[in-house]
Scaffold this active site. Structure first.
Site, PDB file in Angstrom:
ATOM      1  N   GLU A  54     -17.279  -6.161 -67.263  1.00  0.00           N
ATOM      2  CA  GLU A  54     -16.147  -5.406 -67.801  1.00  0.00           C
ATOM      3  C   GLU A  54     -16.627  -4.012 -68.124  1.00  0.00           C
ATOM      4  O   GLU A  54     -17.814  -3.809 -68.394  1.00  0.00           O
ATOM      5  CB  GLU A  54     -15.667  -6.049 -69.111  1.00  0.00           C
ATOM      6  CG  GLU A  54     -14.407  -6.854 -68.985  1.00  0.00           C
ATOM      7  CD  GLU A  54     -13.951  -7.414 -70.322  1.00  0.00           C
ATOM      8  OE1 GLU A  54     -13.258  -8.411 -70.297  1.00  0.00           O
ATOM      9  OE2 GLU A  54     -14.301  -6.861 -71.393  1.00  0.00           O
ATOM     10  N   PHE A  92     -17.602  -1.177 -70.457  1.00  0.00           N
ATOM     11  CA  PHE A  92     -18.045  -1.162 -71.846  1.00  0.00           C
ATOM     12  C   PHE A  92     -17.366   0.021 -72.534  1.00  0.00           C
ATOM     13  O   PHE A  92     -17.616   1.171 -72.187  1.00  0.00           O
ATOM     14  CB  PHE A  92     -19.573  -1.028 -71.911  1.00  0.00           C
ATOM     15  CG  PHE A  92     -20.116  -0.942 -73.309  1.00  0.00           C
ATOM     16  CD1 PHE A  92     -20.077  -2.047 -74.147  1.00  0.00           C
ATOM     17  CD2 PHE A  92     -20.675   0.235 -73.781  1.00  0.00           C
ATOM     18  CE1 PHE A  92     -20.586  -1.981 -75.442  1.00  0.00           C
ATOM     19  CE2 PHE A  92     -21.184   0.310 -75.067  1.00  0.00           C
ATOM     20  CZ  PHE A  92     -21.140  -0.792 -75.898  1.00  0.00           C
ATOM     21  N   HIS A 139     -11.564  -3.054 -82.831  1.00  0.00           N
ATOM     22  CA  HIS A 139     -11.220  -4.449 -82.596  1.00  0.00           C
ATOM     23  C   HIS A 139      -9.999  -4.770 -83.455  1.00  0.00           C
ATOM     24  O   HIS A 139     -10.108  -4.857 -84.669  1.00  0.00           O
ATOM     25  CB  HIS A 139     -12.414  -5.346 -82.977  1.00  0.00           C
ATOM     26  CG  HIS A 139     -12.141  -6.800 -82.812  1.00  0.00           C
ATOM     27  ND1 HIS A 139     -12.870  -7.609 -81.984  1.00  0.00           N
ATOM     28  CD2 HIS A 139     -11.191  -7.582 -83.352  1.00  0.00           C
ATOM     29  CE1 HIS A 139     -12.382  -8.827 -82.031  1.00  0.00           C
ATOM     30  NE2 HIS A 139     -11.356  -8.843 -82.856  1.00  0.00           N
ATOM     31  N   GLU A 179      -9.471 -11.420 -75.497  1.00  0.00           N
ATOM     32  CA  GLU A 179      -9.469 -12.873 -75.377  1.00  0.00           C
ATOM     33  C   GLU A 179      -8.540 -13.444 -76.424  1.00  0.00           C
ATOM     34  O   GLU A 179      -8.034 -12.712 -77.284  1.00  0.00           O
ATOM     35  CB  GLU A 179     -10.890 -13.436 -75.590  1.00  0.00           C
ATOM     36  CG  GLU A 179     -11.482 -13.126 -76.957  1.00  0.00           C
ATOM     37  CD  GLU A 179     -12.898 -13.666 -77.105  1.00  0.00           C
ATOM     38  OE1 GLU A 179     -13.807 -13.098 -76.473  1.00  0.00           O
ATOM     39  OE2 GLU A 179     -13.094 -14.630 -77.857  1.00  0.00           O
ATOM     40  N   ASN A 222      -8.264 -16.586 -79.331  1.00  0.00           N
ATOM     41  CA  ASN A 222      -8.945 -17.646 -80.061  1.00  0.00           C
ATOM     42  C   ASN A 222      -7.915 -18.701 -80.422  1.00  0.00           C
ATOM     43  O   ASN A 222      -6.964 -18.411 -81.144  1.00  0.00           O
ATOM     44  CB  ASN A 222      -9.607 -17.098 -81.316  1.00  0.00           C
ATOM     45  CG  ASN A 222     -10.671 -16.079 -80.966  1.00  0.00           C
ATOM     46  OD1 ASN A 222     -11.521 -16.327 -80.124  1.00  0.00           O
ATOM     47  ND2 ASN A 222     -10.602 -14.912 -81.575  1.00  0.00           N
ATOM     48  N   ARG A 241      -7.504 -21.235 -82.421  1.00  0.00           N
ATOM     49  CA  ARG A 241      -7.898 -21.972 -83.629  1.00  0.00           C
ATOM     50  C   ARG A 241      -7.589 -21.119 -84.846  1.00  0.00           C
ATOM     51  O   ARG A 241      -7.190 -19.974 -84.704  1.00  0.00           O
ATOM     52  CB  ARG A 241      -9.410 -22.220 -83.604  1.00  0.00           C
ATOM     53  CG  ARG A 241     -10.153 -20.899 -83.377  1.00  0.00           C
ATOM     54  CD  ARG A 241     -11.639 -21.028 -83.488  1.00  0.00           C
ATOM     55  NE  ARG A 241     -12.328 -19.978 -82.752  1.00  0.00           N
ATOM     56  CZ  ARG A 241     -12.596 -18.765 -83.212  1.00  0.00           C
ATOM     57  NH1 ARG A 241     -12.228 -18.421 -84.424  1.00  0.00           N
ATOM     58  NH2 ARG A 241     -13.220 -17.870 -82.472  1.00  0.00           N
ATOM     59  N   ARG A 283     -17.072 -10.668 -95.921  1.00  0.00           N
ATOM     60  CA  ARG A 283     -17.831 -11.907 -95.726  1.00  0.00           C
ATOM     61  C   ARG A 283     -19.156 -11.794 -96.471  1.00  0.00           C
ATOM     62  O   ARG A 283     -19.963 -10.912 -96.163  1.00  0.00           O
ATOM     63  CB  ARG A 283     -18.109 -12.137 -94.248  1.00  0.00           C
ATOM     64  CG  ARG A 283     -16.866 -12.331 -93.420  1.00  0.00           C
ATOM     65  CD  ARG A 283     -17.231 -12.877 -92.053  1.00  0.00           C
ATOM     66  NE  ARG A 283     -16.089 -12.839 -91.152  1.00  0.00           N
ATOM     67  CZ  ARG A 283     -16.092 -13.364 -89.942  1.00  0.00           C
ATOM     68  NH1 ARG A 283     -17.181 -13.960 -89.486  1.00  0.00           N
ATOM     69  NH2 ARG A 283     -15.016 -13.301 -89.179  1.00  0.00           N
TER      70      ARG A 283
END
Lengths: 169, 446
Positions: free
Chosen positions: B199, B201, B207, B287, B289, B291, B337
């Site tokens: 792909e 870059f 994001h 993509e 996810n 879940r 986090r």
């Protein structure tokens, strides 16, 4: 019972309204402390301990298999450090506790074997900790004399991984 | 069907979080735990705990047969896989169906079409979504030509990778062949699938992802999240809604995600990830996810929904009980986090015994954690200790709340990244909003 975040917010609102700045509560299930922050800090803090014991149920169907695996694992895991080094042998220790691997990936040849010559920066293995692969550098120079830990074994940070004959010039 | 007894095939904070919702809904919980986790906080919270094997994930949390056998043994009517581990594993969904157990997640066909990144890319194109220029490599020899067509630098990605694993950027054309060969070898070892693709870059990208909820017929979006604060593709801070996006771009991203969900006839909770090119303002499908995600609480904060409860309702076969007009967005939420790693020593992992665990509390603060004083943090799993989530009336308010919250965080016995977060929240670039994924690594260099 379980405290929810809403419960805690509500208790703090009540305490704020009644000018209380600390609460400690303990039952057979939990211990909770709420404190108003002091000094330059603002807001509240929480400290919770869940005292309830886990309610373990037996997994009959798979138990023999587990028991076997668990035993083997435990035996492997508690393997004590080898006898103290003979004179002239230097220990290689892991950088931190984790799972020790002798090769860069499954099926690949090991980084070193008995008889391999190592320098301080020679990578002799990998320790996997929290899904991160940490290279193990020999830190000493000489010839690998003993490999004390099997591939895939769990090691504590003070576990001797290998012993090295110190090279004399 | 109404769920009565749920097996949680996971550990850590997400296991604790799922137990809380089940508790509220009156669903009994059985925790499937490895030997290392039999005395964990989730094990003490669950109604029952069943041992599924030794500490190492491959022999416990990643073993489909053991997890399904545990569910059957415990008399559970459903399995919640959480995130990571078996959460997007088609075989687990299949085995569940064969054993008459509900799998809380999308259908097997959807898992297959989404988990394979190449198939997902194909679905995105079919649904009319923009994708990053790129393509498959059949032979290493063809890669050079494709890379020239895509434009340098390129990213080598594993078809079965995920969670930031299995990606390698290539800046120097001379390194392309060896990088692809290494990526193929690593992908075979890590994912059992050596296929890779190329792909473009995008160096200056953000994001941004869109949360979806679907019942197979109706597909709703629950707004955007920005997860651009990353180190080695691991997210550290997430916020909702994504800051500094024009209304037009935001609406287009919502629509693109819903289009993708409709194309898949998606059933359950999922996230469509996009790369936003900061220079051109274009966005590309990365993509999906399939879940619940680590960062779901920021969406819960601004929508007021319990996403685990919605997931359970959909799995039970209920049509969605809300429509798009019911979903409002209030204020701004941020999540940090808190990981057991020493950020001052190259993020070295720090397992051990927690000597103290004091967390912030109060209005607009939520802490999802599995650590308390005396808890063992084992070396076998990831380093996530807690998520501190704040909700403010707007972004500056949320930032102010996070600063105060972090100051009230005191974890002893294991090293953590709390001070790193505090430093980040003083950075003018971050507080301004709209940073790209290259910001955080450069911030760490200072």
């Amino acid at each position: 019972m379980l405290f929810t975040n809403d419960d805690i917010q509500e208790i703090i609102r009540i305490m704020d309204a009644s000018f209380q700045d600390e609460l400690h509560l303990e039952t057979s299930h939990f211990r909770i402390s709420l404190r108003k922050a002091t000094g330059e800090r603002s807001g509240w803090t929480q400290e919770i301990e869940t005292l309830r014991k886990p309610n373990l149920i037996y997994h009959k169907a798979k138990q023999p298999e587990f028991a076997e695996k668990a035993e083997a694992q435990a035996e492997q895991d508690i393997a004590a450090n080898p006898a103290p080094s003979a004179a002239g042998l230097l220990d290689i220790l892991p950088p931190l506790l984790g799972t020790f691997y002798r090769s860069p990936k499954p099926g690949a040849p090991p980084f070193v074997e008995i008889g391999s010559k190592v320098e301080a920066d020679t990578i002799v293995g990998i320790v996997e900790t929290m899904k991160l692969m940490n290279p193990v550098a020999a830190q000493v120079h000489g010839i690998v004399a003993e490999i004390c830990v099997a591939d895939g074994q769990s090691v504590e940070a003070d576990r001797v991984l290998m012993r090295v004959w110190q090279e004399t010039a | 069907m109404t769920m009565r007894r749920l097996l949680i095939a996971n550990r850590g904070e997400i296991a604790a979080r799922i137990i809380r919702t089940c508790h509220r809904l009156g669903i009994e919980t059985v925790l499937a735990a490895s030997e290392a986790d039999l005395n964990s906080i989730p094990a003490r919270m669950a109604d029952q705990t069943i041992c599924i094997g030794p500490a190492k994930s491959a022999a416990s949390y990643l073993n489909v047969d053991l997890v399904v056998a545990a569910a059957v043994e415990a008399g559970a009517d459903a399995i919640h896989p959480g995130y990571g581990f078996l959460s997007e594993n088609v075989l687990l969904a299949t085995r569940c169906r064969e054993s008459g157990i509900l799998f809380i997640g999308p259908t097997e066909a959807q898992l297959d079409g989404i988990g394979d990144k190449l198939k997902a890319r194909g679905h995105a194109v079919a649904a009319g979504l923009p994708v990053v220029p790129g393509g498959t490599i059949d032979a290493v020899e063809d890669a050079r030509e494709m890379a020239e067509k895509i434009g340098w630098p390129v990213l080598v990605k594993a078809v079965s990778g995920g969670g930031g694993r299995g990606m390698k950027p290539v800046h120097d054309p001379a390194k392309l062949k060896e990088t692809i060969e290494m990526a193929m070898a690593e992908a075979s070892a890590a994912f059992g699938d050596g296929r890779v693709y190329l792909e473009r870059f995008v160096a200056s990208g953000r994001h941004v992802e869109v949360q979806l909820l679907g019942d197979g017929k109706t597909i709703l979006h629950l707004g955007t999240r920005d997860c651009s604060v990353q180190r080695r593709y691991q997210k550290l801070v997430e916020e909702a809604p994504a800051p500094d996006l024009s209304d037009k771009v935001r609406a287009a991203m919502h629509q693109a995600a819903v289009d993708f969900g409709r194309h898949m006839e998606y059933c359950g909770l999922g996230t469509v990830e996009f790369l936003v090119d900061c220079k051109s303002g274009e966005f590309f499908f990365l993509e999906m996810n399939a879940r619940i995600q680590v960062e779901h609480p920021v969406t819960e904060a601004i929508t007021g929904l319990d996403l685990v409860a919605e997931q359970i309702a959909v799995a039970e076969g209920w049509p969605l009980r809300i429509d798009q007009s019911d979903i409002g967005f209030s204020g701004h939420a941020i999540e940090c986090r808190i990981n057991a790693e020493d950020w001052t020593r190259d993020f070295r992992p720090s397992p051990g015994t927690v000597a103290a665990a004091v967390f912030p509390a109060g209005d607009g603060i939520r802490v999802d954690t599995h650590v308390e004083r005396g808890v063992q943090v084992p070396p076998y799993y990831d380093s996530l200790l807690a998520k501190v989530i704040v909700h403010g009336k707007d972004r500056p308010d949320a930032i102010e709340r996070m600063r105060a919250a972090l100051a009230n965080c005191c974890i002893e016995g294991v090293a953590t990244n709390v001070a790193m977060h505090s430093a980040l929240f003083e950075s003018p670039e971050f507080t301004k909003g709209g940073i790209d994924t290259s910001f955080f690594p450069s911030f760490l260099q200072r």
